[in-house]
Design a protein around this motif. Structure first.
Motif, PDB file in Angstrom:
ATOM      1  N   GLY A  99       0.882  -1.165  -0.097  1.00  0.00           N
ATOM      2  CA  GLY A  99       0.129  -0.098   0.052  1.00  0.00           C
ATOM      3  C   GLY A  99       0.840   1.153   0.025  1.00  0.00           C
ATOM      4  O   GLY A  99       0.505   2.215  -0.798  1.00  0.00           O
ATOM      5  N   ARG A 100       1.762   1.245   0.609  1.00  0.00           N
ATOM      6  CA  ARG A 100       2.822   2.516   0.671  1.00  0.00           C
ATOM      7  C   ARG A 100       3.527   2.708  -0.562  1.00  0.00           C
ATOM      8  O   ARG A 100       3.484   3.899  -0.952  1.00  0.00           O
ATOM      9  CB  ARG A 100       3.848   2.323   1.993  1.00  0.00           C
ATOM     10  CG  ARG A 100       4.868   3.485   2.156  1.00  0.00           C
ATOM     11  CD  ARG A 100       5.610   3.356   3.438  1.00  0.00           C
ATOM     12  NE  ARG A 100       6.496   4.576   3.655  1.00  0.00           N
ATOM     13  CZ  ARG A 100       7.681   4.468   3.309  1.00  0.00           C
ATOM     14  NH1 ARG A 100       8.253   3.514   3.243  1.00  0.00           N
ATOM     15  NH2 ARG A 100       8.403   5.734   3.630  1.00  0.00           N
ATOM     16  N   VAL A 101       4.029   1.629  -1.191  1.00  0.00           N
ATOM     17  CA  VAL A 101       4.622   1.598  -2.552  1.00  0.00           C
ATOM     18  C   VAL A 101       3.531   2.242  -3.535  1.00  0.00           C
ATOM     19  O   VAL A 101       3.897   3.067  -4.236  1.00  0.00           O
ATOM     20  CB  VAL A 101       5.149   0.207  -2.847  1.00  0.00           C
ATOM     21  CG1 VAL A 101       5.432   0.336  -4.406  1.00  0.00           C
ATOM     22  CG2 VAL A 101       6.345  -0.111  -2.126  1.00  0.00           C
ATOM     23  N   ASN A 102       2.511   1.706  -3.195  1.00  0.00           N
ATOM     24  CA  ASN A 102       1.519   2.101  -4.319  1.00  0.00           C
ATOM     25  C   ASN A 102       1.268   3.599  -4.140  1.00  0.00           C
ATOM     26  O   ASN A 102       1.134   4.485  -5.241  1.00  0.00           O
ATOM     27  CB  ASN A 102       0.248   1.553  -4.203  1.00  0.00           C
ATOM     28  CG  ASN A 102       0.233  -0.016  -4.606  1.00  0.00           C
ATOM     29  OD1 ASN A 102       1.142  -0.486  -5.457  1.00  0.00           O
ATOM     30  ND2 ASN A 102      -0.725  -0.960  -4.137  1.00  0.00           N
ATOM     31  N   ARG A 103       1.143   4.060  -2.962  1.00  0.00           N
ATOM     32  CA  ARG A 103       1.002   5.439  -2.663  1.00  0.00           C
ATOM     33  C   ARG A 103       1.978   6.385  -3.246  1.00  0.00           C
ATOM     34  O   ARG A 103       1.859   7.514  -3.846  1.00  0.00           O
ATOM     35  CB  ARG A 103       0.607   5.779  -1.143  1.00  0.00           C
ATOM     36  CG  ARG A 103      -0.771   5.279  -0.602  1.00  0.00           C
ATOM     37  CD  ARG A 103      -1.000   6.005   0.712  1.00  0.00           C
ATOM     38  NE  ARG A 103      -0.081   5.541   1.626  1.00  0.00           N
ATOM     39  CZ  ARG A 103       0.017   4.276   2.296  1.00  0.00           C
ATOM     40  NH1 ARG A 103      -1.273   3.293   2.162  1.00  0.00           N
ATOM     41  NH2 ARG A 103       0.624   3.896   3.365  1.00  0.00           N
ATOM     42  N   LEU A 104       3.266   5.959  -2.928  1.00  0.00           N
ATOM     43  CA  LEU A 104       4.307   6.871  -3.487  1.00  0.00           C
ATOM     44  C   LEU A 104       4.454   6.650  -5.073  1.00  0.00           C
ATOM     45  O   LEU A 104       4.655   7.722  -5.570  1.00  0.00           O
ATOM     46  CB  LEU A 104       5.654   6.227  -3.020  1.00  0.00           C
ATOM     47  CG  LEU A 104       5.957   6.337  -1.347  1.00  0.00           C
ATOM     48  CD1 LEU A 104       7.281   5.346  -0.941  1.00  0.00           C
ATOM     49  CD2 LEU A 104       6.419   7.758  -1.266  1.00  0.00           C
ATOM     50  N   GLN A 161      10.248  -0.109  -1.611  1.00  0.00           N
ATOM     51  CA  GLN A 161      10.277  -1.292  -2.531  1.00  0.00           C
ATOM     52  C   GLN A 161      11.058  -2.299  -1.615  1.00  0.00           C
ATOM     53  O   GLN A 161      10.935  -3.501  -1.979  1.00  0.00           O
ATOM     54  CB  GLN A 161      10.479  -0.985  -3.839  1.00  0.00           C
ATOM     55  CG  GLN A 161      10.450  -1.935  -4.906  1.00  0.00           C
ATOM     56  CD  GLN A 161       8.952  -2.398  -4.944  1.00  0.00           C
ATOM     57  OE1 GLN A 161       8.050  -1.641  -5.146  1.00  0.00           O
ATOM     58  NE2 GLN A 161       8.709  -3.515  -4.781  1.00  0.00           N
ATOM     59  N   ARG A 162      12.203  -2.017  -1.354  1.00  0.00           N
ATOM     60  CA  ARG A 162      13.268  -2.764  -0.829  1.00  0.00           C
ATOM     61  C   ARG A 162      12.423  -3.410   0.490  1.00  0.00           C
ATOM     62  O   ARG A 162      12.938  -4.741   0.726  1.00  0.00           O
ATOM     63  CB  ARG A 162      14.572  -2.044  -0.629  1.00  0.00           C
ATOM     64  CG  ARG A 162      15.263  -1.879  -1.762  1.00  0.00           C
ATOM     65  CD  ARG A 162      16.876  -1.205  -1.409  1.00  0.00           C
ATOM     66  NE  ARG A 162      17.652  -1.137  -2.830  1.00  0.00           N
ATOM     67  CZ  ARG A 162      18.585  -0.308  -2.609  1.00  0.00           C
ATOM     68  NH1 ARG A 162      18.958   0.327  -1.658  1.00  0.00           N
ATOM     69  NH2 ARG A 162      19.454  -0.266  -3.871  1.00  0.00           N
ATOM     70  N   LEU A 163      12.248  -2.692   1.224  1.00  0.00           N
ATOM     71  CA  LEU A 163      11.416  -3.214   2.466  1.00  0.00           C
ATOM     72  C   LEU A 163      10.459  -4.265   2.001  1.00  0.00           C
ATOM     73  O   LEU A 163      10.347  -5.357   2.707  1.00  0.00           O
ATOM     74  CB  LEU A 163      10.893  -2.127   3.359  1.00  0.00           C
ATOM     75  CG  LEU A 163      12.099  -1.141   4.118  1.00  0.00           C
ATOM     76  CD1 LEU A 163      11.384  -0.302   4.748  1.00  0.00           C
ATOM     77  CD2 LEU A 163      12.701  -2.016   5.092  1.00  0.00           C
ATOM     78  N   LEU A 164       9.509  -3.824   1.196  1.00  0.00           N
ATOM     79  CA  LEU A 164       8.583  -4.739   0.611  1.00  0.00           C
ATOM     80  C   LEU A 164       9.303  -6.170   0.125  1.00  0.00           C
ATOM     81  O   LEU A 164       8.496  -7.298   0.511  1.00  0.00           O
ATOM     82  CB  LEU A 164       7.735  -4.153  -0.366  1.00  0.00           C
ATOM     83  CG  LEU A 164       6.485  -4.829  -0.890  1.00  0.00           C
ATOM     84  CD1 LEU A 164       5.373  -5.349   0.057  1.00  0.00           C
ATOM     85  CD2 LEU A 164       5.782  -4.026  -2.126  1.00  0.00           C
ATOM     86  N   ASP A 165       9.998  -6.032  -0.857  1.00  0.00           N
ATOM     87  CA  ASP A 165      10.662  -7.220  -1.275  1.00  0.00           C
ATOM     88  C   ASP A 165      11.279  -8.171  -0.045  1.00  0.00           C
ATOM     89  O   ASP A 165      11.101  -9.407  -0.040  1.00  0.00           O
ATOM     90  CB  ASP A 165      11.802  -6.847  -2.234  1.00  0.00           C
ATOM     91  CG  ASP A 165      11.436  -6.339  -3.296  1.00  0.00           C
ATOM     92  OD1 ASP A 165      10.064  -6.355  -3.790  1.00  0.00           O
ATOM     93  OD2 ASP A 165      12.068  -5.557  -4.267  1.00  0.00           O
ATOM     94  N   GLY A 166      11.835  -7.526   0.870  1.00  0.00           N
ATOM     95  CA  GLY A 166      12.293  -8.369   2.033  1.00  0.00           C
ATOM     96  C   GLY A 166      11.510  -8.929   2.640  1.00  0.00           C
ATOM     97  O   GLY A 166      11.493 -10.037   3.410  1.00  0.00           O
TER      98      GLY A 166
END
Length: 348
Positions: A99-104, A161-166
Motif C-alpha cells: 500500500g505504501r509503495v502504491n501511494r508513493l 520497495q526494498r523493504l517490501l521485497d524483504g
C-alpha cells in the motif's frame, strides 16, 4: 513399561485353541512391529498362545509409545500454530508495504501528469517512473533539472520497495517452514493412530471378563487415599489442583486440553490456566516450568514428570497420590506417585 512380543510355536503337535485365543494370536502377529519381544510363556498357558499378562503388557507398551507420539504431535502442533500466526503477520506487513509503495508511485504519477498537462513530460520524471529507479539514482548527479524534492520522493519509493521485497521473502520462508511442519504433524498423527489401533486390536483379543479384570486393577489404583481435599491448598497451586480435581472422570483423548477431554499434558496445562498460570503444552516443556524440586520435597500442585524422555506428566495431590489423564480408554483419576519412574518434579 516395556511391551513384549509373541513367542514362536513350541513343538509340532496340534491342539484345540481355547475360546478367544486363536484370534489373539493372529492380532499379536500383526501388531508385532509395535512392541518389544515377549518373555517365555507362563506355566499353564497353551504353548504358542500369549498369556493375558503378556497381552496387557503389550497394550501398556503401545499406550506408552502412543503417548510419546502424542507429545511430539502436541509440540509440532504448537509450532504450526506459531508459524501460522507469523505467516498471517508477515502477510499483513506485505499488504501494508504494498500500500505504501502504491501511494508513493501514485504521488510520482500525479506529478508526471501535471507536467504533461503543462506541455511536456519532464525527462527526469519519466526516469522516476521507469521500472529501474535504482539505475535512475545512479544518474541523478548528471541531471541538472532534477530537484531535491523529486530525488527524495524517489529515494523513499526505492526504500519502500526494498523493504517490501524483504518482507515478501521472509513471508515466503515462513510459509515454507509452515508446510514442512504440517507434514511432520500429519506423520505424528498417523503414528499415534496406528499405535492406538494396534492396542485396541490386542484388547479385543481378551475376553470380556479379562477386560473387566484389567479395568478393575486400574480402578483399584485410582482411589484418592491420602490425597489432600480440594480447596485445602492455597495459592495458584491449590487453584490448579482444585481445577484438576474437577476434571475427575473426564475421558483421556490424545491432543486434547479440555475442558471435556484431556491428554496428560493437556490436563495439567488446563488446570494451571484456570489458576491464571500459563505453562507449556507438552510434558517435556512442563518439566522446565517453574523450578525443579526433588521428589522428597514434592508439594500438592507440583508437576511430576515420568520416564526418562519426560513423556508423561501428572499433578501431585498429596498423600503419595497424583491426579492425571492416564491413557486412551481411561478417565482422569488418582494414582500412586510411584506408578512409573519419576524423572523430575517442577513447581510452576
Amino acid at each position: 513399561m516395556s511391551a513384549e512380543g509373541a513367542r514362536p510355536l513350541v513343538g509340532s503337535h496340534r491342539h484345540t485353541p481355547q475360546p478367544g485365543f486363536g484370534k489373539r494370536a493372529t492380532v499379536l502377529t500383526a501388531a508385532a512391529a509395535s512392541a518389544a519381544a515377549m518373555t517365555a510363556v507362563p506355566a499353564g498357558a497353551e504353548p504358542g498362545e500369549p498369556s493375558v499378562a503378556s497381552v496387557n503388557a503389550r497394550v501398556d507398551g503401545l499406550y506408552a509409545e502412543a503417548e510419546r507420539a502424542t507429545e511430539k504431535f502436541n509440540a509440532v502442533r504448537e509450532k504450526v500454530s506459531d508459524l501460522r500466526a507469523r505467516v498471517e503477520h508477515a502477510q499483513d506487513e506485505v499488504a501494508r508495504g504494498q500500500g505504501r509503495v502504491n501511494r508513493l508511485r501514485n504521488a510520482l504519477g500525479a506529478l508526471a501528469g501535471a507536467q504533461y498537462r503543462s506541455g511536456a513530460l519532464d525527462p527526469t520524471i519519466a526516469l522516476m517512473l521507469s521500472s529501474d529507479p535504482d539505475g535512475y539514482l545512479g544518474r541523478v548527479a548528471t541531471l541538472d533539472r532534477i530537484g531535491s524534492r523529486k530525488a527524495g520522493e524517489l529515494r523513499e519509493l526505492r526504500t519502500a520497495q526494498r523493504l517490501l521485497d524483504g518482507k515478501r521473502e521472509r513471508a515466503k520462508g515462513t510459509l515454507e517452514r509452515l508446510e514442512e511442519e504440517r507434514g511432520r504433524l500429519g506423520r505424528h498423527q498417523e503414528s499415534v493412530r496406528s499405535k492406538l489401533t494396534a492396542a485396541r486390536r490386542l484388547l479385543n483379543t481378551l475376553t470380556a471378563q479379562e477386560r473387566r479384570e484389567r479395568e478393575e486393577r486400574a480402578s483399584r489404583g485410582a482411589e484418592r487415599r491420602g490425597a489432600v481435599p480440594p480447596g485445602s491448598v492455597s495459592g495458584r497451586s491449590g487453584a490448579a489442583l482444585s481445577a484438576a480435581h474437577s476434571a475427575l472422570g473426564r475421558p483421556y483423548a490424545w491432543g486434547q486440553a479440555g475442558p471435556g477431554a484431556f491428554d496428560c499434558a493437556g490436563l495439567t496445562q488446563w488446570a494451571y490456566r484456570q489458576a491464571g498460570v500459563s505453562i507449556p503444552r507438552t510434558s517435556q516443556g512442563q518439566a522446565h516450568a517453574g523450578r525443579r524440586v526433588p521428589l522428597s520435597e514434592v508439594r500438592p500442585g507440583d508437576l511430576v514428570i515420568y520416564r526418562s524422555d519426560a513423556s508423561h506428566v501428572a499433578m501431585y495431590a498429596g498423600g503419595g497420590r497424583v491426579i492425571h489423564a492416564p491413557y486412551p480408554g481411561a478417565a482422569v483419576r488418582y494414582d500412586p506417585v510411584g506408578m512409573m519412574p519419576v524423572s523430575a518434579v517442577a513447581r510452576p
